[in-house]
Write an enzyme that holds these catalytic residues in place. Structure first.
Site, mmCIF file in Angstrom:
data_model
loop_
_atom_site.group_PDB
_atom_site.id
_atom_site.type_symbol
_atom_site.label_atom_id
_atom_site.label_comp_id
_atom_site.label_asym_id
_atom_site.label_seq_id
_atom_site.Cartn_x
_atom_site.Cartn_y
_atom_site.Cartn_z
ATOM 1 N N TYR A 116 -0.322 0.287 6.071
ATOM 2 C CA TYR A 116 -1.523 1.203 5.614
ATOM 3 C C TYR A 116 -2.477 1.412 6.818
ATOM 4 C CZ TYR A 116 -0.279 0.810 0.541
ATOM 5 O OH TYR A 116 0.714 0.897 -0.462
ATOM 6 N N TYR A 155 6.854 -3.321 1.914
ATOM 7 C CA TYR A 155 5.937 -4.344 2.983
ATOM 8 C C TYR A 155 5.980 -5.563 2.221
ATOM 9 C CZ TYR A 155 2.318 -2.503 -0.215
ATOM 10 O OH TYR A 155 1.516 -2.198 -1.139
ATOM 11 N N ARG A 165 6.911 -5.701 -1.421
ATOM 12 C CA ARG A 165 6.672 -4.529 -2.447
ATOM 13 C C ARG A 165 7.781 -3.401 -2.285
ATOM 14 N NH1 ARG A 165 2.175 -3.015 -5.039
ATOM 15 N NH2 ARG A 165 4.041 -2.383 -6.260
ATOM 16 N N HIS A 168 6.381 2.692 -2.713
ATOM 17 C CA HIS A 168 5.728 3.303 -3.676
ATOM 18 C C HIS A 168 4.444 4.196 -3.236
ATOM 19 C CE1 HIS A 168 3.417 -0.466 -2.806
ATOM 20 N NE2 HIS A 168 2.201 0.084 -3.188
ATOM 21 N N HIS A 170 0.514 5.415 -4.312
ATOM 22 C CA HIS A 170 -0.707 5.364 -5.381
ATOM 23 C C HIS A 170 -1.275 6.686 -5.460
ATOM 24 C CE1 HIS A 170 -1.087 0.859 -4.515
ATOM 25 N NE2 HIS A 170 -0.624 1.064 -3.284
#
Lengths: 246, 207
Positions: A116, A155, A165, A168, A170
């Site tokens: 991110y 990640y 995780r 995905h 958000h």
């Protein structure tokens, strides 16, 4: 739950029942430590809904400005971010199936390497100079939305190797009022990491779990592009009318 | 195929409502920063008393909770919501939008610059004590938390339809208190600390 004033006297007043826990994520999830230090220990208090809760920001794009809905490159026609190009489309409705037009959607996600753009992301994965992975846009008159992006990578959580995780994306959505302000994350079908994800599997009901999965459409193949296409509809809490009394 | 009969009480109909998820750790700062000042809207200054509304968020064991997102929704200085459901909305302050966002830093501290709200009036005439609505989203919370902030200019015995639902002993925790340590730039400060869990826990409402 009480509605504080008559709906007949105030057309446009919507009815909001508390979330049905059976359709929702558990409040506390084993091995998800923060859920045990942050979820209130005291019971939540029931209260009437007044104007204050039944209103909410309108035309919120005047406070939170929108941009374009193509996250696959920095500028239209510019170099594309690394990874699998994909599109998402869907529709946002209330519990009656009525479209929510002009709902503000905020998207944020990791890049193809699972990184991110965020000060708190300590994952040793590279940033992609052609990927921002965040943006805002509005639903159209039919409650529809679409955006283009790159499929995110998985990640590890913090410095842990025991919880990776799954990929995905958000979603943060401003619905009609303070009561249907909504946040969730949407997963990709068939990802092996899905099986062990604490958050995805924190939704006990298998049918409800499907509502946080992208639905794959046939992959689109053009002369220059191979595009994964997904669909995800959302139903936000709220009904426009009082149910008939039997 | 035999299945257990589904309960069909209207209030708990197995709905189709999408499942909430946690905000997680990586909500972009760019979505939050510059959204914590409610005292200006599209170049106009809000009417009324401008204030700092600030405090810390802590969790179990009085540990600061950093990286939370707080969202505020409130009426203007005259108690009018900028929303068509408010019968008085035509008179809403054009310099006040009513919505803002802040995040807590590593010490759990957050700060809004806003307007001291006025009493709002329900369509049936019921008066709501001056207040602001607060939503809290954070890692570990799979659902948002919602609460209501009152202000210490009002008595804790105020007859407010929401405050009335809170056990008497917990009501003081819903009041932001004037705090000179938070005053800055000529504006008074009001402190509203949030205890997510543990001793002195903030009352939160059914959502």
């Amino acid at each position: 739950m009480l509605i504080h004033f008559e709906t007949e006297a105030s057309p446009g007043v919507r009815q909001y029942l508390p979330y049905d826990d059976r359709t929702q994520t558990l409040r506390q999830i084993k091995d998800y430590p923060r859920s045990f230090t942050r979820v209130p220990a005291q019971p939540l208090i029931d209260r009437p809904l007044t104007l204050s809760e039944l209103t909410g920001p309108t035309e919120i794009e005047r406070r939170l400005p929108t941009g374009n809905a193509d996250f696959s490159c920095l500028v239209p026609g510019g170099p594309r971010a690394l990874g699998q190009f994909m599109t998402v489309a869907g529709r946002i409705t209330d519990e009656d199936g009525a479209p929510l037009a002009g709902a503000l959607i905020e998207i944020w996600q990791a890049n193809a390497s699972g990184k991110y753009i965020h000060e708190y992301d300590s994952h040793q994965a590279p940033l992609d100079p052609n990927f921002i992975g965040q943006g805002r846009f509005l639903t159209d008159a039919e409650g529809g939305y679409q955006f283009r992006t790159i499929k995110p990578g998985g990640y590890p959580v913090g410095s842990n190797d025991w919880w990776w995780r799954p990929p995905h994306i958000h979603f943060s959505i401003f619905g009609m009022s303070w009561m249907d302000r909504f946040i969730t994350q949407i997963f990709f079908p068939g990802e092996p990491l899905n099986e062990a994800d604490l958050l995805l599997n924190g939704i006990p009901d298998p049918e409800a779990r499907q509502r946080v999965m992208f639905e794959p459409l046939p992959t689109k193949v053009t002369k220059t592009l191979n595009i994964l296409e997904f669909r995800r509809d959302f139903v936000l809490r709220g009904k426009s009318k009082t149910p008939e009394l039997l | 195929m035999s299945r257990a009969p589904v309960q069909t009480r209207t209030e708990t109909r197995p709905a189709i409502v999408s499942p909430y998820g946690t905000i997680g750790p990586f909500f972009p700062f760019a979505f939050v920063d510059d959204a914590n000042d409610l005292t200006e809207f599209e170049g106009r200054k809000a009417m009324g008393q401008h204030i700092w509304l600030a405090g810390t968020v802590v969790e179990e064991g009085n540990v600061p909770t950093g990286n939370t997102l707080l969202e505020l929704w409130q009426p203007d200085t005259n108690g009018i919501f900028r929303h068509p459901l408010d019968p008085r909305h035509a008179d809403a302050d054009p310099g006040f939008f009513g919505f803002g966002r802040a995040r807590t830093d590593r010490q759990g501290f957050y700060r809004f610059r806003t307007v001291l709200p006025g009493q709002s009036r329900e369509p049936d005439g019921t008066i709501r004590t001056a207040h602001a609505n607060l939503t809290i989203l954070a890692i570990g919370l799979t659902r948002r938390l919602v609460t209501t902030i009152f202000f210490s200019d009002q008595p804790e015995t105020a007859d407010d339809p929401v405050l009335r639902c809170v056990p008497q002993s917990a009501r003081p925790r819903l009041f932001a208190r004037k705090d000179n340590a938070l005053a800055a730039s000529g504006l008074p400060g009001y402190r509203f600390d949030v205890v997510l869990r543990g001793a002195g826990e903030t009352p939160f409402f059914v959502d």
